[in-house]
Write an enzyme that holds these catalytic residues in place. Structure first.
Site, short mmCIF file in Angstrom:
data_model
loop_
_atom_site.label_atom_id
_atom_site.label_comp_id
_atom_site.label_asym_id
_atom_site.label_seq_id
_atom_site.Cartn_x
_atom_site.Cartn_y
_atom_site.Cartn_z
N LYS A 166 0.81 -1.23 0.00
CA LYS A 166 0.00 0.00 0.00
C LYS A 166 0.84 1.28 0.00
CE LYS A 166 -4.22 -1.79 2.16
NZ LYS A 166 -5.20 -1.52 3.22
N ASN A 221 -4.87 2.16 -1.57
CA ASN A 221 -5.42 0.82 -1.79
C ASN A 221 -6.13 0.71 -3.13
OD1 ASN A 221 -7.77 2.18 -1.29
ND2 ASN A 221 -8.59 0.70 0.17
N ALA A 264 -5.01 1.38 9.40
CA ALA A 264 -6.47 1.52 9.48
C ALA A 264 -6.84 2.73 10.34
CB ALA A 264 -7.08 0.24 10.06
N ARG A 321 -1.03 0.91 21.97
CA ARG A 321 -0.02 0.25 22.80
C ARG A 321 1.32 0.96 22.67
NH1 ARG A 321 1.56 -5.77 21.07
NH2 ARG A 321 1.99 -4.62 19.16
N SER A 345 4.15 6.23 20.74
CA SER A 345 4.75 7.12 19.73
C SER A 345 3.95 7.09 18.42
CB SER A 345 6.21 6.74 19.48
OG SER A 345 6.27 5.39 19.06
#
Ligand code: ATR
Length: 274
Positions: free
Chosen positions: A69, A90, A136, A157, A160
């Site tokens: 992509k 995409n 996404a 998670r 940064s």
């Protein structure tokens, strides 16, 4: 157009799991259109050279999936605002003048599905929490901002990665470990991580504080009902599943390459779920 039967496809590695051939095949049949849509396995090293042969072989465009992509955006001559913002494409369209146009239809797919499934999701202009900070999440945040959301909070998670998106899109961030304590204050929650997917652990935060009235969307579509969505439904929230985004993101490509704006309906869902 050359008068030849239009060819389109999806390029990736792997590509066998892609639902795109089923989706486009369903629509071609539904609308009685001439055309073919095929999966093409292309390795990363061959990406550009193979892509450049496709227009000569009669291809009018391709969808692009993992891992191409970002490269797809790089090789294009021109690109859409969303592809630029997301940093990935995409969709590639081969124009009659020989140039390649890159787009990203994930933001379109996200918003179209959200608006169809939860038409009044913006009735109160409350904060939107986006879980995750991968590709996404970039598409979701770009769509939210484009649609006028003014308070978007990103938690990931790896902090940064959330900060990188937030600084470009002018959003705020919250620590991954603090999500459970702010979840009640959110009006809308979107999970863009792979947590909750078959074979992955569920989201780790305590979801018992979801208040009725929230809109909760999970981009995970296997299984169709994730733990997040089940909790949301139990709490009286509007639960929006991930399959619809996958279906709606295919619409712009089909319209561009085959000339008809297709419907996303229950029959299409059944075709894709097999
Ligand atoms: P996509 O293109 O689907 O967004 P991606 O770019 O690989 O895929 O992003 C995956 C997202 O899921 C990331 O936000 C990732 O968090 P990190 O940036 O910390 O890797 C998140 N994710 C994947 N596995 C996770 C796990 N076990 N716990 C928490 N987050 C996870």
């Amino acid at each position: 157009m050359t008068g030849r039967i239009p060819l389109a496809g999806v390029v990736g590695s792997p590509v066998g799991h892609s639902k795109s051939p089923t989706l486009h095949g369903h629509w071609l049949k539904q609308y009685g259109l001439p055309g073919h849509y095929v999966p093409l396995h292309i390795e990363a090293d061959d990406f550009e050279s193979v892509i450049r042969t496709l227009p000569k072989a009669g291809f009018v465009g391709v969808n692009v999936t993992v891992p191409h992509k970002i490269r797809a955006l790089d090789i294009a001559d021109t690109s859409s605002k969303f592809a630029e913002r997301i940093g990935a494409a995409n969709m590639l369209t081969f124009r009659p003048d020989g140039t390649i146009y890159a787009e990203n239809s994930d933001s379109y797919g996200f918003l179209a599905h959200l608006k169809q499934s939860a038409p009044d999701w913006r009735s109160q202009d409350g904060p939107v929490l986006v879980l995750g900070a991968g590709g996404a999440a970039r598409a979701v945040v770009a769509a939210l901002i484009e649609d006028g959301a003014t308070d978007v909070v990103i938690a990931n998670r790896t902090a940064s990665a959330a900060e990188d998106i937030a600084s470009v899109a002018n959003c705020s961030t919250v620590d991954w470990s603090d999500v459970g304590s702010i979840i009640e204050e959110m009006q809308t929650i979107v999970n863009t991580t792979s947590l909750g997917m078959t074979g992955m652990p569920p989201l780790p935060m305590n979801l018992s504080g979801l208040p009725a009235g929230q809109t909760v969307m999970d981009l995970v579509y296997a299984p169709p009902e994730t733990e997040l969505l089940a909790r949301a439904r139990q709490a009286g929230c509007t639960a929006v599943d991930g399959l619809g985004m996958l279906l709606h993101q295919a619409v712009p490509g089909f319209e561009r390459w085959f000339g008809v704006m297709p419907e996303v309906d229950a029959e299409l869902r059944r075709a894709v779920l097999g």
